[in-house]
Design an enzyme around this catalytic site. Structure first.
Site, PDB file in Angstrom:
ATOM      1  N   HIS A  98       0.806  -1.221   0.000  1.00 45.18           N
ATOM      2  CA  HIS A  98       0.000   0.000   0.000  1.00 45.18           C
ATOM      3  C   HIS A  98       0.841   1.274   0.000  1.00 45.18           C
ATOM      4  CE1 HIS A  98      -3.854  -2.062   0.788  1.00 45.18           C
ATOM      5  NE2 HIS A  98      -3.118  -2.904   1.511  1.00 45.18           N
TER       6      HIS A  98
ATOM      7  N   ALA B  25      -8.461  -3.594   8.957  1.00 39.32           N
ATOM      8  CA  ALA B  25      -8.218  -2.152   8.944  1.00 39.32           C
ATOM      9  C   ALA B  25      -8.904  -1.449   7.770  1.00 39.32           C
ATOM     10  CB  ALA B  25      -6.719  -1.881   8.907  1.00 39.32           C
TER      11      ALA B  25
ATOM     12  N   HIS C 121     -10.536 -10.740   3.466  1.00 39.44           N
ATOM     13  CA  HIS C 121     -11.501 -10.026   4.302  1.00 39.44           C
ATOM     14  C   HIS C 121     -12.864 -10.694   4.134  1.00 39.44           C
ATOM     15  CE1 HIS C 121      -8.678  -6.936   5.536  1.00 39.44           C
ATOM     16  NE2 HIS C 121      -8.236  -6.917   4.282  1.00 39.44           N
TER      17      HIS C 121
ATOM     18  N   ARG D 128     -14.468 -27.888  13.603  1.00 38.72           N
ATOM     19  CA  ARG D 128     -15.795 -28.194  13.078  1.00 38.72           C
ATOM     20  C   ARG D 128     -16.132 -27.392  11.820  1.00 38.72           C
ATOM     21  NH1 ARG D 128     -16.875 -28.836  18.651  1.00 38.72           N
ATOM     22  NH2 ARG D 128     -17.462 -26.652  18.899  1.00 38.72           N
TER      23      ARG D 128
ATOM     24  N   ASP E  37       6.353 -11.705   8.940  1.00 38.73           N
ATOM     25  CA  ASP E  37       6.938 -10.708   9.837  1.00 38.73           C
ATOM     26  C   ASP E  37       6.942 -11.149  11.293  1.00 38.73           C
ATOM     27  OD1 ASP E  37       4.222 -10.543  10.322  1.00 38.73           O
ATOM     28  OD2 ASP E  37       4.072  -8.372  10.079  1.00 38.73           O
ATOM     29  N   GLY E  38       6.384 -12.344  11.576  1.00 37.33           N
ATOM     30  CA  GLY E  38       6.335 -12.812  12.947  1.00 37.33           C
ATOM     31  C   GLY E  38       5.267 -12.126  13.773  1.00 37.33           C
TER      32      GLY E  38
ATOM     33  N   ASP F 121       2.348  -6.270   2.436  1.00 35.64           N
ATOM     34  CA  ASP F 121       1.182  -5.501   2.891  1.00 35.64           C
ATOM     35  C   ASP F 121       1.660  -4.200   3.530  1.00 35.64           C
ATOM     36  OD1 ASP F 121      -1.493  -4.943   3.209  1.00 35.64           O
ATOM     37  OD2 ASP F 121      -1.781  -6.192   4.984  1.00 35.64           O
TER      38      ASP F 121
ATOM     39  N   GLY G 179      -1.806  -3.688   8.290  1.00 32.99           N
ATOM     40  CA  GLY G 179      -0.667  -3.789   7.389  1.00 32.99           C
ATOM     41  C   GLY G 179       0.621  -4.026   8.156  1.00 32.99           C
TER      42      GLY G 179
END
Length: 397
Positions: free
Chosen positions: A67, A148, A203, A235, A256-257, A282, A318
């Site tokens: 972005h 976000a 999303h 389930r 990125d952890g 991201d 992000g």
């Protein structure tokens, strides 16, 4: 445009490594690659970079979901922002990218897409990372998994609106992230497929069965796996389960952890293999900046210790990871070889977008998108389509 020669280099080709070689760049293309015994005369070259003691010469990385960076965002909708992001991405070893939009009012998305198309056509110059298309993330998403993305601008999937955007973009939309469970009779999905646009689940609050139906109708990509979607439950395997269990699904991952536990990458690798894994950042405008509060689609994001949090809801917003840091994390967490690292950061992306004839590997005739890695794998030189985009003057005089 200058002719460039890299010498005494350890060059990572698609299936092998040249231990003491050269890369000759003529104009925007790779002219020749080989051992130093076959190296062209220096007198015919404008710039020579001696790669003695450098770790590797690799193809530039490709970020298909980003972005912004360096204080700028593609939703700023200005040429200056686009140029600054392209310049900043080159510093991290990214030589190509999809400019990624986000959920916003329709008229504003119209403007952003129109301006991105104009930039791509008129200002997409060498010497910075190349914009190779647009990734539209939202607004056709599920508010239950908005993350976000601004809730007040979320819309139901709309074929007419997509057609308008694709026209405004000059047919440069390459990926569209949406919630397929909201797509009536998969009308948008069918339109995306007929336009050659990659439909990506993201999303989305779709159930496992809803996602399977979408996959059967042509969805084959998932946006930032584990995030912004119904998770894995015993389930209801959900979106995550449908993506991992279907062999044809490509998955975007942010290593990125922060977005998911590093050990889950081991599960992704076991279930998907390297061929269907796509590393993304991201990245938002805070990438490359100091900690603080930044704007994301009209919302405030607080960045602290590499974590980006929406101040209003506490949602992840992000990341600020670079493609090269993501690559280094793959070594630490998965033990990937250099060829495997480049597969998930470059060649897979080029193949996914139908650009492997000119990007994704070091090969004669392809675009001269090249990165030189120094000690500890840091980026020391980036060449974008035959022009130097970033140079560490402490190591390359």
């Amino acid at each position: 445009m200058k002719n460039i020669l890299l010498i005494n280099a350890t060059i990572v080709l698609e299936n092998t490594i040249v231990a003491n070689g050269f890369v000759y760049i003529k104009g925007e293309k790779i002219d020749s690659v080989g051992n130093m015994e076959e190296c062209p005369l220096y007198s015919n070259v404008d710039q020579v970079f001696d790669c003695t003691d450098k770790q590797y010469v690799i193809p530039g990385m490709i970020d298909i979901h980003v972005h912004g960076a360096a204080g700028y965002d593609f939703m700023d909708s200005t040429k200056e922002s686009f140029e600054e992001i392209a310049h900043a991405l080159a510093k991290e070893g990214t030589t190509s990218f999809l400019a990624t939009t986000m959920t916003n009012p329709t008229l504003y998305i119209n403007e952003v897409i129109k301006n991105l198309a104009s930039y791509m056509e008129d200002s997409n110059l060498s010497g910075v990372a190349e914009m190779i298309g647009i990734h539209v993330e939202g607004p056709f998403i599920n508010e239950e998994q908005k993350g976000a993305q601004p809730e007040d601008a979320i819309l139901a999937p709309n074929v007419s609106l997509f057609k308008e955007w694709q026209t405004l973009s000059g047919n440069t939309i390459k990926v569209l992230t949406f919630a397929p469970e909201l797509d009536n009779n998969f009308e948008l999905l069918k339109e995306l497929k007929s336009n050659g646009v990659i439909p990506s689940m993201g999303h989305t609050d779709g159930s496992y069965n809803e996602c399977l139906r979408a996959i059967n109708h042509g969805v084959e990509h998932v946006t930032h796996l584990f995030n912004g979607m119904r998770g894995l439950h015993h389930r209801d395997p959900g979106v995550v389960g449908s993506a991992l269990l279907n062999d044809d699904m490509y998955v975007e991952v942010i290593p990125d952890g922060i977005h998911f536990h590093p050990d889950l990458l081991k599960m992704v690798l076991k279930m998907k293999g390297l061929e269907r894994m796509l590393v993304i950042t991201d990245g938002i405008r805070a990438k490359g900046m100091s900690d603080g509060v930044y704007d994301l689609g009209g919302q405030k994001v607080k960045v602290t210790d590499e974590k980006c949090i929406l101040t209003s809801t506490g949602s992840l917003a992000g990341s600020i990871i670079t493609m090269n840091k993501a690559r280094l994390n793959l070594i630490k967490w998965l033990g990937l070889t250099i060829h495997e690292q480049l597969q998930v950061t470059s060649s897979n992306q080029a193949k996914r977008l139908g650009l492997y004839d000119r990007k994704g590997s070091i090969q004669v005739g392809k675009d001269a998108d090249i990165v030189v890695l120094g000690e500890n794998g840091v980026v020391e030189l980036t060449i974008c389509r035959g022009s130097v985009a970033f140079q560490n003057n402490d190591t390359f005089k």
